[in-house]
Enzyme design. Structure first.
Site, PDB file in Angstrom:
ATOM      1  N   TYR A  88       0.821  -1.227   0.000  1.00 21.48           N
ATOM      2  CA  TYR A  88       0.000   0.000   0.000  1.00 21.48           C
ATOM      3  C   TYR A  88       0.850   1.270   0.000  1.00 21.48           C
ATOM      4  CZ  TYR A  88      -0.078  -0.437   5.280  1.00 21.48           C
ATOM      5  OH  TYR A  88       0.214  -0.558   6.602  1.00 21.48           O
ATOM      6  N   GLU A  89       0.171   2.395  -0.133  1.00 22.78           N
ATOM      7  CA  GLU A  89       0.867   3.690  -0.316  1.00 22.78           C
ATOM      8  C   GLU A  89       1.737   3.688  -1.554  1.00 22.78           C
ATOM      9  OE1 GLU A  89       0.249   6.483   0.629  1.00 22.78           O
ATOM     10  OE2 GLU A  89      -1.169   5.607   2.037  1.00 22.78           O
ATOM     11  N   GLY A  90       1.242   3.051  -2.626  1.00 21.53           N
ATOM     12  CA  GLY A  90       2.038   2.919  -3.840  1.00 21.53           C
ATOM     13  C   GLY A  90       2.905   1.686  -3.690  1.00 21.53           C
TER      14      GLY A  90
END
Ligand SMILES: Cc1cc2nc3c(=O)[nH]c(=O)nc-3n(C[C@H](O)[C@H](O)[C@H](O)COP(=O)(O)OP(=O)(O)OC[C@H]3O[C@@H](n4cnc5c(N)ncnc54)[C@H](O)[C@@H]3O)c2cc1C
Length: 597
Positions: A440-442
């Site tokens: 997550y978060e890219g």
């Protein structure tokens, strides 16, 4: 049962000896951060993490979250009490400006204590973590009215925050998002659509949840140019700040997932929910990026945190578990076998993790300090350099610390043999929890592309040149110091590989972009190896200085120097491998037809 002890001494060594944080006393918020005050704050944070967050970590993993028929969600037992203790201690607003109820202390300090909290209970810490990201976005892009309405409650933790980007068909490529916003005519909007995987999307630990939602205003352009950001409260907020009727947003389901079971990952259904634009129309991504950049640093920290707690437990286990005899002769004659810590291969694992966590801690705090300087300094030149370094370091910190955080959680699990695979020892949880931070978060592949495709060339490569000069100058300044030779030699060799690979990209990726994509993950890790090596060289210098001055605990500094030597001998040489892979280019991997995979 696992244990946790916050590494307070190591944090203080980085803050005081390596970063010399007292040199920044002229920055706003730093005037109060005296060495005594810093020690008191990190010690207090350690107590909270060890005594209140950690005891509900394993049980939280086992119990998980429950969604009820009325769409409410219950978090594991003990989470609410631990969350309240965290908020009441003022930790959520540690670095938030005082005018919104925060303490205005350095973000560097926030990162230092954040490590302990996530080691102790990553799933629980995600609730206030998301709130902190939302606070950052509102602080930068919110109107004065929005700041006054939402921030004080969010800073005290009685309201929490979320970030809503992902939709079933749209993850990395946010240009595909469909959630729509229709103007109500009174300045508000009706928000409709479905978001998935929303962390902390629904729970009953707070009186309200402030969702930050990306949506497309009717008639807005396709793609990322038509995305706006909205505040959508779970409960409507009256003019006097009171919590009113339920808004049109509900949790449709919670995901059954690999780890972070104590954090509710929700499908959120928006059905003509009332939302308020934050920032300018169609500029939602820029506003969300404030939140995402903050969150990326926080997620990088999660990688470090999990590696640290996994390491501590593996080291304890290795001292106690007896199996086999030492290759160099019996070490525990009173026992039927030696503790496994005598075996070189076990030491290889433990030192690999230790060399990573100690440098990772320094890297995190050094990057957080750049953030403080960028946001608080009055000196334009210093501010710009810090901002450049922060931008360059963000994808490396997120990508490298989480990839390695997971690898090292697995390595620590291996030290336990079969017992590491059994839930009651806790190692399985660390492996499962660490895994999401890579996604997550890219996802980390996207961090690598951000580094190579965007950050490297920004402002004509100003940031990367500044860092290369800084590291080169450090090596040069310490060249004559024989106590530093092992560190500066290793670092210089790594820097050469990094500079050569950077040059290779400049010569080979412009005309053939697949070369950039093919080498980006190796480049991100090559960069990480050099930055962590730079942290080791700085730590070695500080340790040598402290030993020469005869201050502090000599064993601590000797072990620091030894661990740094291990890094230079055994980890740094990986830069050559990464460089070789980068220079292989994209041809072989792009040649194969998609059906042949
Ligand atoms: C537990 C959990 C919590 C989450 N919390 C939140 C949250 O709070 N809020 C929120 O909005 N989202 C959240 N997410 C969503 C998360 O951020 C996304 O899963 C992530 O961004 C990846 O999107 P995706 O899953 O659609 O994968 P995709 O975008 O489909 O990507 C699949 C793979 O392809 C790669 N890829 C994609 N595009 C490219 C490209 N151009 N070049 C190279 N490789 C590419 C990716 O790196 C990835 O490996 C959460 C997810 C999980 C599992």
């Amino acid at each position: 049962m696992p244990v946790y002890k916050a590494p307070v001494n190591d944090t203080l060594f980085v803050l005081n000896n390596v970063l010399g944080i007292d040199r920044y006393h002229n920055l706003p918020g730093f005037e109060d951060a005296t060495p005594d005050m810093i020690e008191a704050i990190v010690s207090e944070a350690a107590k909270l993490a060890e005594e209140q967050l950690f005891p509900v970590n394993l049980s939280g993993d086992q119990e998980g979250c429950t969604r009820h028929d009325d769409a409410t969600v219950t978090v594991p037992k003990g989470f609410k009490e631990a969350y309240d203790a965290y908020c009441q201690g003022g930790w959520l607003g540690l670095a938030v400006p005082a005018e919104y109820g925060g303490q205005g202390l350095p973000y560097t300090l926030h990162s230092a204590v954040g490590e302990y909290m996530s080691s102790a209970n990553m799933a629980l810490m995600m609730y206030p973590g998301l709130t902190q990201g939302a606070i950052a976005a509102i602080l930068v892009h919110g109107s004065e009215e929005q700041k006054a309405t939402y921030l004080p409650k969010m800073v005290e933790g009685t309201w929490s925050g979320t970030m809503n980007l992902t939709e079933p068909h749209c993850g990395t490529d946010l240009g595909l998002l469909r959630t729509k916003a229709v103007p109500n005519g009174d300045g508000s909007y009706k928000i409709s659509g479905q978001k998935i995987f929303i962390s902390a999307g629904e729970h009953s630990m707070t009186d309200n949840i402030i969702h930050l939602v990306l949506a497309r205003i009717e008639g807005a352009p396709e793609g990322t140019k038509g995305i706006s950001l909205f505040i959508v409260p779970k409960f409507m907020v009256g003019e006097d700040g009171s919590v009113g009727a339920r808004n049109g947003v509900t949790c449709g389901a919670i995901e059954h997932k690999m780890g972070i079971h104590g954090n509710a990952t929700c499908v959120m259904n928006y059905d003509e929910a009332t939302g308020y634009l934050i920032g300018a129309e169609n500029k939602g991504l820029a506003a969300m990026f404030v939140m995402m950049n903050e969150a990326r640093l926080g997620v990088g920290l999660q990688g470090l945190s999990i590696a640290e707690i996994a390491y501590q437990n593996a080291a304890n286990y290795a001292r106690e578990r007896i199996q086999g005899r030492s290759l160099s002769g019996v070490k525990a004659p009173d026992k039927k076998a030696d503790p496994i810590i005598v075996h070189p291969d076990i030491r290889r694992s433990l030192l690999t993790i230790k060399a990573f966590t100690e440098a990772g801690r320094a890297f995190t705090l050094w990057t957080a300090l750049q953030s403080d300087i960028a946001h608080r300094s009055g000196d334009e030149k210093e501010k710009q350099l810090a901002d450049d370094l922060l931008g360059l370091m963000t994808p490396i910190l997120k990508g490298v610390l989480t990839d390695k955080g997971f690898d090292h959680a697995v390595m620590a699990q291996q030290v336990y043999g079969g017992h590491g695979y059994i839930e009651e020892w806790g190692m399985s949880q660390y492996v499962r929890d660490a895994r999401i931070a890579m996604i997550y978060e890219g996802a980390n592949g996207i961090q690598a592309l951000d580094l190579v495709g965007r950050k490297l060339g920004l402002n004509g490569g100003r940031a990367v040149m500044a860092l290369f000069n800084e590291i080169g100058a450090f090596c040069e300044e310490n060249r004559e110091d024989e106590k530093m030779v092992v560190y500066t030699k290793g670092l210089k060799k790594g820097l050469n590989d990094l500079q050569a690979s950077t040059m290779w990209f400049m010569q080979n990726a412009m005309a053939k972009p697949d070369n950039a994509g093919a080498g980006s993950t190796d480049y991100m890790h090559l960069f990480g190896l050099v930055v962590l090596g730079y942290m080791w060289a700085k730590m070695a210098k500080s340790a040598n200085e402290a030993l020469a001055a005869g201050t502090g605990d000599a064993d601590f500094y000797q072990n620091k120097l030894l661990t740094g030597r291990f890094y230079m001998e055994r980890i740094m040489p990986e830069t050559a491998l990464r460089k070789t892979r980068i220079e292989a280019g994209a041809d072989t991997m792009m040649e194969m037809a998609a059906e042949a995979f």
